[in-house]
Scaffold this motif. Sequence first.
Motif, PDB file in Angstrom:
ATOM      1  N   TRP A 158     -11.076   4.981  -4.417  1.00 18.02           N
ATOM      2  CA  TRP A 158      -9.799   5.803  -4.696  1.00 18.02           C
ATOM      3  C   TRP A 158     -10.221   6.001  -6.239  1.00 18.02           C
ATOM      4  N   ALA A 159     -10.730   5.166  -7.046  1.00 14.15           N
ATOM      5  CA  ALA A 159     -10.908   5.416  -8.663  1.00 14.15           C
ATOM      6  C   ALA A 159     -11.919   6.528  -8.639  1.00 14.15           C
ATOM      7  N   GLY A 160     -12.840   6.622  -7.557  1.00 13.33           N
ATOM      8  CA  GLY A 160     -14.121   7.745  -7.489  1.00 13.33           C
ATOM      9  C   GLY A 160     -13.623   9.301  -6.714  1.00 13.33           C
ATOM     10  N   SER A 161     -12.488   9.092  -5.726  1.00 14.36           N
ATOM     11  CA  SER A 161     -11.759   9.816  -5.911  1.00 14.36           C
ATOM     12  C   SER A 161     -11.032  10.683  -6.723  1.00 14.36           C
ATOM     13  N   VAL A 162     -10.220   9.905  -7.595  1.00 13.35           N
ATOM     14  CA  VAL A 162      -9.653  10.335  -9.063  1.00 13.35           C
ATOM     15  C   VAL A 162     -10.192  11.124  -9.968  1.00 13.35           C
ATOM     16  N   TYR A 169     -18.530   7.388  -5.131  1.00 12.07           N
ATOM     17  CA  TYR A 169     -18.323   8.423  -4.349  1.00 12.07           C
ATOM     18  C   TYR A 169     -17.860   8.445  -2.569  1.00 12.07           C
ATOM     19  N   ASP A 170     -17.759   6.889  -2.435  1.00  9.86           N
ATOM     20  CA  ASP A 170     -18.111   6.876  -0.722  1.00  9.86           C
ATOM     21  C   ASP A 170     -16.339   7.350  -0.973  1.00  9.86           C
ATOM     22  N   THR A 171     -16.018   8.037   0.574  1.00 11.99           N
ATOM     23  CA  THR A 171     -14.384   8.095   0.800  1.00 11.99           C
ATOM     24  C   THR A 171     -13.461   7.619   0.988  1.00 11.99           C
ATOM     25  N   PRO A 172     -12.745   7.292   0.226  1.00  9.64           N
ATOM     26  CA  PRO A 172     -11.599   6.093   0.721  1.00  9.64           C
ATOM     27  C   PRO A 172     -10.555   6.123   1.926  1.00  9.64           C
ATOM     28  N   HIS A 173     -10.582   7.266   2.024  1.00 11.63           N
ATOM     29  CA  HIS A 173     -10.237   7.279   3.888  1.00 11.63           C
ATOM     30  C   HIS A 173     -10.667   7.486   4.947  1.00 11.63           C
ATOM     31  N   ALA A 174     -11.398   6.359   4.449  1.00 11.39           N
ATOM     32  CA  ALA A 174     -12.280   5.742   5.726  1.00 11.39           C
ATOM     33  C   ALA A 174     -12.357   4.210   5.158  1.00 11.39           C
ATOM     34  N   PRO A 175     -12.136   3.396   5.632  1.00 13.70           N
ATOM     35  CA  PRO A 175     -12.476   1.771   5.401  1.00 13.70           C
ATOM     36  C   PRO A 175     -13.539   1.194   5.801  1.00 13.70           C
ATOM     37  N   PHE A 222     -11.838  15.131  -8.433  1.00 16.92           N
ATOM     38  CA  PHE A 222     -10.539  15.462  -8.283  1.00 16.92           C
ATOM     39  C   PHE A 222     -10.677  16.666  -9.148  1.00 16.92           C
ATOM     40  N   ILE A 223     -10.723  16.645 -10.607  1.00 20.80           N
ATOM     41  CA  ILE A 223     -11.517  18.278 -11.707  1.00 20.80           C
ATOM     42  C   ILE A 223     -12.901  18.940 -10.858  1.00 20.80           C
ATOM     43  N   PRO A 224     -14.085  17.835 -10.293  1.00 20.34           N
ATOM     44  CA  PRO A 224     -15.241  18.373  -9.785  1.00 20.34           C
ATOM     45  C   PRO A 224     -15.006  18.894  -8.859  1.00 20.34           C
ATOM     46  N   GLU A 225     -14.139  18.995  -7.741  1.00 18.42           N
ATOM     47  CA  GLU A 225     -13.571  19.780  -7.088  1.00 18.42           C
ATOM     48  C   GLU A 225     -12.357  20.558  -6.728  1.00 18.42           C
ATOM     49  N   ARG A 226     -11.764  20.756  -7.965  1.00 17.63           N
ATOM     50  CA  ARG A 226     -11.457  21.960  -7.884  1.00 17.63           C
ATOM     51  C   ARG A 226     -11.841  23.286  -9.054  1.00 17.63           C
ATOM     52  N   LEU A 227     -13.119  23.066  -9.499  1.00 19.03           N
ATOM     53  CA  LEU A 227     -13.964  23.666  -9.982  1.00 19.03           C
ATOM     54  C   LEU A 227     -14.974  24.226  -8.405  1.00 19.03           C
TER      55      LEU A 227
END
Length: 239
Positions: free
Chosen positions: A37-41, A128-134, A44-49
């Motif tokens: 989740w920390a990596g997901s935060v 950078y591993d997704t938090p949406h998959a356990p 956020f900005i690189p994805e928006r860019l």
Amino acid sequence: MTKDSYRPPRLFTIGLGIAFFALFLIALCSLSQGIKWAGSVLLFIPERLGLVDTVHPAEVFEFDMTRSPSEVTFTRAGLYQVYTPDYDLLVISDQLAQSGSPPWITVTKAGSDEPVAVTYITRGLLPYDTPHAPGRPVLEVEIPKPGNYLLDYPTRQAEMSMVPDYVTGKEALIYTTFAAQLLILALPVAILLYRREQRAWQRSHEERVRSIKQFEKIRRLARGRDAESDDATGSSPRP
């Protein structure tokens, strides 16, 4: 005769200790998810860019491994990663990868025997591993073109997920964006600490200057008293 000073612990103290221990265990067990989740935060900005893509919950395929095979419809070609939170399956995957054994899952195009390339992921959990998959990724699957595919794997009381792989080949870019954001976040703290140290040094310097001035004043007063004493006794002044 002295009285015994021992006091039995109160129920509140015992309950507070148990609560803190339970919170510690929860934090320890959810550490991997917190890292993701920390990596997901930070992504956020690189994805928006438009620098990187991230996995969305709707893109996660979930599988109950008590049933096999499973059919999946992939709407896009490319790399996919297989995640699992099952400890035994994580250990088995690592052991099979080290021994060079074939992956424990096979993927074929539905209606044909055309195999799909499956390789082991030997690294550990990364931010950078997704938090949406356990869990963490253990296998990489390359889907050549959209369509229906069959996933065949040993049945067990476990769960696994499959998500698109948007990070392979972009690791350097991701780490660069992480470092840039952390540097930006740390810069105000560094400036505050620097200013605090500057003020502390200034106060210390002023204290030293005042101490030196007071010492010089006391020494001058002491010399004046010595001179007056010498004049009164008629002796020669001290050097």
